[in-house]
Design a protein around this motif. Structure first.
Motif, PDB file in Angstrom:
ATOM      1  N   LEU A  83       0.884  -1.160   0.000  1.00 12.21           N
ATOM      2  CA  LEU A  83       0.000   0.000   0.000  1.00 12.21           C
ATOM      3  C   LEU A  83       0.924   1.213   0.000  1.00 12.21           C
ATOM      4  CD1 LEU A  83      -2.937   0.468   2.552  1.00 12.21           C
ATOM      5  CD2 LEU A  83      -2.058   2.168   0.968  1.00 12.21           C
ATOM      6  N   PHE A  84       0.970   1.884  -1.143  1.00 14.23           N
ATOM      7  CA  PHE A  84       1.919   2.988  -1.287  1.00 14.23           C
ATOM      8  C   PHE A  84       1.253   4.316  -0.962  1.00 14.23           C
ATOM      9  CE2 PHE A  84       3.726   6.259  -4.246  1.00 14.23           C
ATOM     10  CZ  PHE A  84       4.889   6.479  -3.506  1.00 14.23           C
ATOM     11  N   GLU A  85       1.804   5.003   0.019  1.00 11.36           N
ATOM     12  CA  GLU A  85       1.305   6.334   0.388  1.00 11.36           C
ATOM     13  C   GLU A  85       2.349   7.359  -0.060  1.00 11.36           C
ATOM     14  OE1 GLU A  85      -1.552   7.484   1.751  1.00 11.36           O
ATOM     15  OE2 GLU A  85      -0.745   9.530   1.845  1.00 11.36           O
ATOM     16  N   PRO A  86       1.994   8.183  -1.056  1.00  6.78           N
ATOM     17  CA  PRO A  86       2.999   9.101  -1.599  1.00  6.78           C
ATOM     18  C   PRO A  86       3.328  10.271  -0.675  1.00  6.78           C
ATOM     19  CG  PRO A  86       0.947   9.211  -2.865  1.00  6.78           C
ATOM     20  CD  PRO A  86       0.708   8.255  -1.749  1.00  6.78           C
ATOM     21  N   ASN A  87       4.389  10.984  -1.030  1.00  8.45           N
ATOM     22  CA  ASN A  87       4.833  12.153  -0.274  1.00  8.45           C
ATOM     23  C   ASN A  87       3.738  13.224  -0.216  1.00  8.45           C
ATOM     24  OD1 ASN A  87       7.050  13.932   0.826  1.00  8.45           O
ATOM     25  ND2 ASN A  87       6.564  15.078  -1.032  1.00  8.45           N
ATOM     26  N   ASP A  88       3.064  13.432  -1.338  1.00 10.61           N
ATOM     27  CA  ASP A  88       2.019  14.449  -1.411  1.00 10.61           C
ATOM     28  C   ASP A  88       0.734  13.906  -0.788  1.00 10.61           C
ATOM     29  OD1 ASP A  88       0.019  16.170  -2.092  1.00 10.61           O
ATOM     30  OD2 ASP A  88       0.390  16.132  -4.257  1.00 10.61           O
ATOM     31  N   PRO A  89       0.279  14.499   0.303  1.00  8.96           N
ATOM     32  CA  PRO A  89      -0.901  13.941   0.983  1.00  8.96           C
ATOM     33  C   PRO A  89      -2.156  13.996   0.118  1.00  8.96           C
ATOM     34  CG  PRO A  89      -0.224  16.023   1.988  1.00  8.96           C
ATOM     35  CD  PRO A  89       0.825  15.679   0.978  1.00  8.96           C
ATOM     36  N   ASN A  90      -2.136  14.847  -0.916  1.00  5.83           N
ATOM     37  CA  ASN A  90      -3.319  14.931  -1.785  1.00  5.83           C
ATOM     38  C   ASN A  90      -3.271  13.984  -2.976  1.00  5.83           C
ATOM     39  OD1 ASN A  90      -4.458  17.022  -0.210  1.00  5.83           O
ATOM     40  ND2 ASN A  90      -2.927  18.397  -1.100  1.00  5.83           N
ATOM     41  N   ALA A  91      -2.147  13.357  -3.178  1.00  7.30           N
ATOM     42  CA  ALA A  91      -2.049  12.380  -4.267  1.00  7.30           C
ATOM     43  C   ALA A  91      -2.652  11.065  -3.790  1.00  7.30           C
ATOM     44  CB  ALA A  91      -0.587  12.184  -4.658  1.00  7.30           C
ATOM     45  N   PRO A  92      -3.258  10.300  -4.710  1.00  5.28           N
ATOM     46  CA  PRO A  92      -3.912   9.065  -4.261  1.00  5.28           C
ATOM     47  C   PRO A  92      -2.914   7.994  -3.810  1.00  5.28           C
ATOM     48  CG  PRO A  92      -3.964   9.245  -6.654  1.00  5.28           C
ATOM     49  CD  PRO A  92      -3.376  10.530  -6.155  1.00  5.28           C
ATOM     50  N   LEU A 307       5.704  -9.805   3.261  1.00  4.30           N
ATOM     51  CA  LEU A 307       5.210 -10.463   2.044  1.00  4.30           C
ATOM     52  C   LEU A 307       5.244 -11.984   2.182  1.00  4.30           C
ATOM     53  CD1 LEU A 307       6.698  -8.161  -0.762  1.00  4.30           C
ATOM     54  CD2 LEU A 307       4.400  -8.080   0.238  1.00  4.30           C
ATOM     55  N   ALA A 308       6.222 -12.508   2.884  1.00  5.15           N
ATOM     56  CA  ALA A 308       6.261 -13.964   3.079  1.00  5.15           C
ATOM     57  C   ALA A 308       5.044 -14.432   3.883  1.00  5.15           C
ATOM     58  CB  ALA A 308       7.555 -14.378   3.776  1.00  5.15           C
ATOM     59  N   ASN A 309       4.446 -13.513   4.649  1.00  5.66           N
ATOM     60  CA  ASN A 309       3.237 -13.852   5.398  1.00  5.66           C
ATOM     61  C   ASN A 309       1.959 -13.449   4.667  1.00  5.66           C
ATOM     62  OD1 ASN A 309       3.791 -14.905   8.317  1.00  5.66           O
ATOM     63  ND2 ASN A 309       5.384 -13.380   7.947  1.00  5.66           N
ATOM     64  N   GLY A 310       2.090 -12.992   3.450  1.00  6.40           N
ATOM     65  CA  GLY A 310       0.901 -12.563   2.696  1.00  6.40           C
ATOM     66  C   GLY A 310       0.236 -11.340   3.304  1.00  6.40           C
ATOM     67  N   ALA A 311       1.031 -10.485   3.912  1.00  3.40           N
ATOM     68  CA  ALA A 311       0.485  -9.330   4.629  1.00  3.40           C
ATOM     69  C   ALA A 311       0.289  -8.135   3.704  1.00  3.40           C
ATOM     70  CB  ALA A 311       1.436  -8.943   5.759  1.00  3.40           C
ATOM     71  N   THR A 312      -0.389  -7.111   4.237  1.00  2.00           N
ATOM     72  CA  THR A 312      -0.458  -5.809   3.569  1.00  2.00           C
ATOM     73  C   THR A 312       0.555  -4.895   4.239  1.00  2.00           C
ATOM     74  OG1 THR A 312      -2.786  -6.064   3.035  1.00  2.00           O
ATOM     75  CG2 THR A 312      -1.932  -3.803   3.106  1.00  2.00           C
ATOM     76  N   THR A 313       1.527  -4.430   3.463  1.00  4.65           N
ATOM     77  CA  THR A 313       2.608  -3.628   4.038  1.00  4.65           C
ATOM     78  C   THR A 313       2.583  -2.232   3.409  1.00  4.65           C
ATOM     79  OG1 THR A 313       5.032  -3.535   4.330  1.00  4.65           O
ATOM     80  CG2 THR A 313       4.271  -4.750   2.435  1.00  4.65           C
ATOM     81  N   VAL A 314       2.578  -1.230   4.270  1.00  7.84           N
ATOM     82  CA  VAL A 314       2.517   0.156   3.794  1.00  7.84           C
ATOM     83  C   VAL A 314       3.927   0.630   3.461  1.00  7.84           C
ATOM     84  CG1 VAL A 314       1.962   2.550   4.444  1.00  7.84           C
ATOM     85  CG2 VAL A 314       0.482   0.671   5.197  1.00  7.84           C
ATOM     86  N   MET A 315       4.039   1.326   2.332  1.00  2.33           N
ATOM     87  CA  MET A 315       5.301   1.991   1.987  1.00  2.33           C
ATOM     88  C   MET A 315       5.030   3.474   1.952  1.00  2.33           C
ATOM     89  SD  MET A 315       7.318   0.339  -1.220  1.00  2.33           S
ATOM     90  CE  MET A 315       8.698   1.466  -1.328  1.00  2.33           C
ATOM     91  N   PHE A 316       5.758   4.229   2.731  1.00  2.00           N
ATOM     92  CA  PHE A 316       5.508   5.670   2.841  1.00  2.00           C
ATOM     93  C   PHE A 316       6.679   6.439   2.258  1.00  2.00           C
ATOM     94  CE2 PHE A 316       5.707   9.496   5.797  1.00  2.00           C
ATOM     95  CZ  PHE A 316       4.762  10.216   5.101  1.00  2.00           C
ATOM     96  N   GLU A 317       6.354   7.311   1.300  1.00  2.00           N
ATOM     97  CA  GLU A 317       7.406   8.062   0.614  1.00  2.00           C
ATOM     98  C   GLU A 317       7.836   9.317   1.382  1.00  2.00           C
ATOM     99  OE1 GLU A 317       6.052   9.963  -2.959  1.00  2.00           O
ATOM    100  OE2 GLU A 317       7.991   9.839  -3.929  1.00  2.00           O
ATOM    101  N   GLY A 318       6.966   9.800   2.257  1.00  2.00           N
ATOM    102  CA  GLY A 318       7.178  11.134   2.823  1.00  2.00           C
ATOM    103  C   GLY A 318       7.996  11.181   4.096  1.00  2.00           C
TER     104      GLY A 318
END
Ligand code: PRX
Length: 636
Positions: A83-92, A307-318
């Motif tokens: 789940l990618f959360e971009p640097n810009d809080p207004n970007a999806p 990922l080895a556990n099939g989880a949802t992992t957040v990646m935060f750019e900001g």
């Protein structure tokens, strides 16, 4: 039956006892039941710390991406993997499902192959926290290439020395990166680095910021058009259990950074197992680790373990401060984050802003809070517990290292009673010991000593790239038949561990491991500088900050010292990166030395920490008079 998921304290103790009594059986059961193998191992473990040599699951064949992606497709293809959360809080935000991750990893893997990358080749990854970073790791792993991620905050010098050390054939980078309100010219840094890197044949460039950049003919290519035409199927390379998966550089107290080598099967088993237990991850939880994938925490607990556990992992750019200090809390609310894993330096920076930034957000999804990278002080622990966890979410203070590959000491949330500033108990499979300076193990409780590990665990780094001798000297020579961590620790009355800090010349600044030697080397390049010594001193946000003592070639140097300070910090930035800049620089006539010429850092450290009344015996020094002078100047 394996004990893959521990649920009660008694079960933890039982499991730990089993892992000590029958370590091979313990790990074999976990490996067998929870992973997919192309061929089973012939031998679970062979080891000799005196050589040193450690091998886990020898003879087994596998590909880690089949464990992190392919095997989840049938049941969880539509589940969000990243789940990618971009640097810009207004970007999806971007939800990359397991199905989509499979396709994107395979496409990139095919591109790498088409550019001549083969099993065993090294690929340097110098990218910001965007999905392509995680995908690059996995694409390398898919085809058996060894990734070497370099944190995108490192300078061109630091980048080129890492590229050359492991002779990377390719660099994957981007045109630039966003960092809060700023953009950073990553491609420019890569271009500068590559002037000194004859081994690099190809550079693939992700378009992140639409920058106008130069592509060097024959070497550089935009990645997107190559991906477009690449197949979404790529046969996984079948790897041996002990084939290297990646190299990751970490600072040592002396010399160049050490390229720690992690291998495939043991690393996979251990990071997956520890992720499941330390975060008590349940299906449908949303897990967020705020580290950068440029560090081991990101490798093990953003990418491979989850990922080895099939989880949802957040990646935060900001960054936590953009657009304001409520950003972390806004992301937690937005994605209903259940497990949140961050560093004490971030907690302290946020605590300093007070509670008002938290008030606007609903943090009720949180179940587990984690801390990693440096000792968490009591005040920060309580702030985290009271304000973020609302005293309902246990804090897991996880102690481990780049070299250990995975978490070693940690409470298990809702299972192990926590105690502020304590990493508490060893995870199953981990056998810690405290040793005294003469090398004897200190038994019993309420004791302190040097923290060692007596027995191998699956994700221990196997060597230093290209320098096995240094690996032996650094980790296996201080104490016989033990892995030495470089940390001091104490064991309290119930057997809980608390890390007291490094006992060598590594200083942890904002959770980043910095060796003093490379910083001193950078300073000494200044034409006016004769000699320098770096020590750490307490800092209320960074944990430790750097204090440099610098002697100039010409006594009474007339130059403006403030300019000199700037030039010195610029040199450090150029050689290592801004993270290694000094907070204080004191010019001195000399440095205290032993009669054999060794700089007495202990004394310098005490002065930097303002502990002047406690300097110990200085009469044996070669030049005791400089100590008086240094103290006088420090107090000005
Ligand atoms: O001194 C310990 C400290 O960080 C060092 C390892 O740094 P690095 O290899 O960069 O890995 C950091 C992320 C795993 C250790 O030797 N350290 C790490 N975690 C803790 C810690 N010190 C105290 N408490 C911790 N939880």
């Amino acid at each position: 039956m394996s004990n893959y998921h521990i649920k009660h304290l008694e079960e933890y103790f039982k499991t730990h006892r089993k892992s000590v009594r029958e370590p091979e059986l313990f790990w074999e059961e976990i490996a067998e039941e929870h992973f997919v193998w192309r061929k089973r191992w012939d031998k679970v473990l062979s080891w000799d710390f005196r050589k040193p040599e450690v091998k886990w699951f020898e003879g087994a064949k596998l590909n880690i991406t089949e464990n992190c992606i392919d095997r989840h497709l049938r049941m969880k293809g539509d589940k969000t993997a990243i789940l990618f959360e971009p640097n810009d809080p207004n970007a999806p935000a971007e939800h990359i499902t397991y199905n989509r991750l499979y396709e994107r990893v395979n496409q990139l893997a095919n591109v790498l192959k088409s550019k001549g990358i083969k099993k065993g080749d090294r690929v340097c990854i110098y990218l910001p926290m965007i999905p392509e970073l995680a995908i690059s790791l996995l694409a390398c792993a898919r085809i058996g290439a060894i990734h070497s991620v370099v944190f995108a905050g490192f300078s061109s010098n630091a980048l080129s020395s890492r590229i050359n050390d492991s002779e990377c054939k390719m660099v994957i980078t981007s045109d630039g990166s966003y960092r809060g309100s700023k953009t950073i010219d990553l491609k420019g840094i890569v271009d500068e680095a590559l002037i000194d890197c004859p081994c690099v044949e190809k550079v693939l460039v992700v378009n992140r910021i639409n920058a106008e950049i130069e592509l060097k003919e024959g070497r550089d290519e935009w990645l997107a058009p190559l991906l477009e035409t690449a197949s979404t199927e790529c046969e996984a390379e079948i790897m041996d259990a002990e084939d290297p998966l990646f190299i990751l550089y970490t600072s040592g107290s002396t010399g160049q950074p050490k390229g720690m080598v992690h291998t495939t099967a043991g690393y996979m088993v251990y990071t997956a197992y520890t992720f499941k237990n330390v975060f008590q991850y349940r299906e449908n939880d949303v897990y967020w680790c705020t580290a950068d994938i440029g560090w081991i925490t990101g490798h093990s607990y953003i990418v491979y373990g989850p990922l080895a556990n099939g989880a949802t992992t957040v990646m935060f750019e900001g960054v936590p401060s953009y657009p304001d200090y409520g950003r972390f809390w806004q992301v937690i609310e937005k994605h209903k984050v259940n497990q949140f894993y961050t560093a004490p330096t971030a907690i302290r920076a946020l605590a300093k802003q007070g509670g008002s930034f938290l008030e606007d957000y609903n943090l009720s999804s949180l179940k587990v809070l984690g801390s990693v990278g440096e000792p968490i002080n009591e005040e920060a622990w309580h702030w985290y517990n009271d304000n973020v966890g609302k005293r309902k979410s246990p804090i897991v203070d996880t102690w481990w290292q780049t070299e250990t590959g995975g978490i070693m000491l940690s409470p298990l949330p809702y299972i192990t009673p926590t105690k502020p500033t304590y990493a508490t108990l060893p995870l199953p499979g981990i056998q810690p010991a405290l040793l005294d300076e003469s090398g004897d193990e200190i038994l019993g409780n309420q004791v302190d000593g040097r923290l060692c590990i007596k027995f191998p665990w699956p994700s221990i780094a196997r060597t230093i790239w290209g320098n096995h001798q240094r690996y032996k000297e650094t980790y296996f020579s201080a104490f016989d038949n033990m892995y030495f961590t470089g940390d001091g620790a104490l064991r309290d009355e119930v057997g809980y561990y608390r890390i007291t800090g490094r006992v060598d010349d590594v200083i942890i600044v904002s959770g980043h491991n910095l060796g003093t030697a490379p910083i001193e080397d950078a300073i000494n390049e200044h034409p006016a500088v004769a000699e320098s010594a770096i020590v750490g001193f307490p800092h209320d946000i960074k944990g430790s900050a750097l204090y440099g003592y610098v002697t100039l070639k010409e006594a009474g140097e007339e130059r403006n010292h403030d300019n000199l300070r700037k030039e010195i910090n610029q040199l450090i930035s150029d050689h290592i990166g801004p993270i290694a800049k000094l907070d204080k620089i004191q010019f001195t006539k000399g440095l205290p030395k032993t009669r054999s010429g060794k700089i007495m850092r202990r004394i310098l450290r005490k002065i930097a920490c303002n502990e002047m009344d406690n300097l110990g015996d200085i009469s044996t020094l070669l030049n005791p008079e400089v100590v008086e002078e240094i103290i006088k100047d420090a107090q000005q």
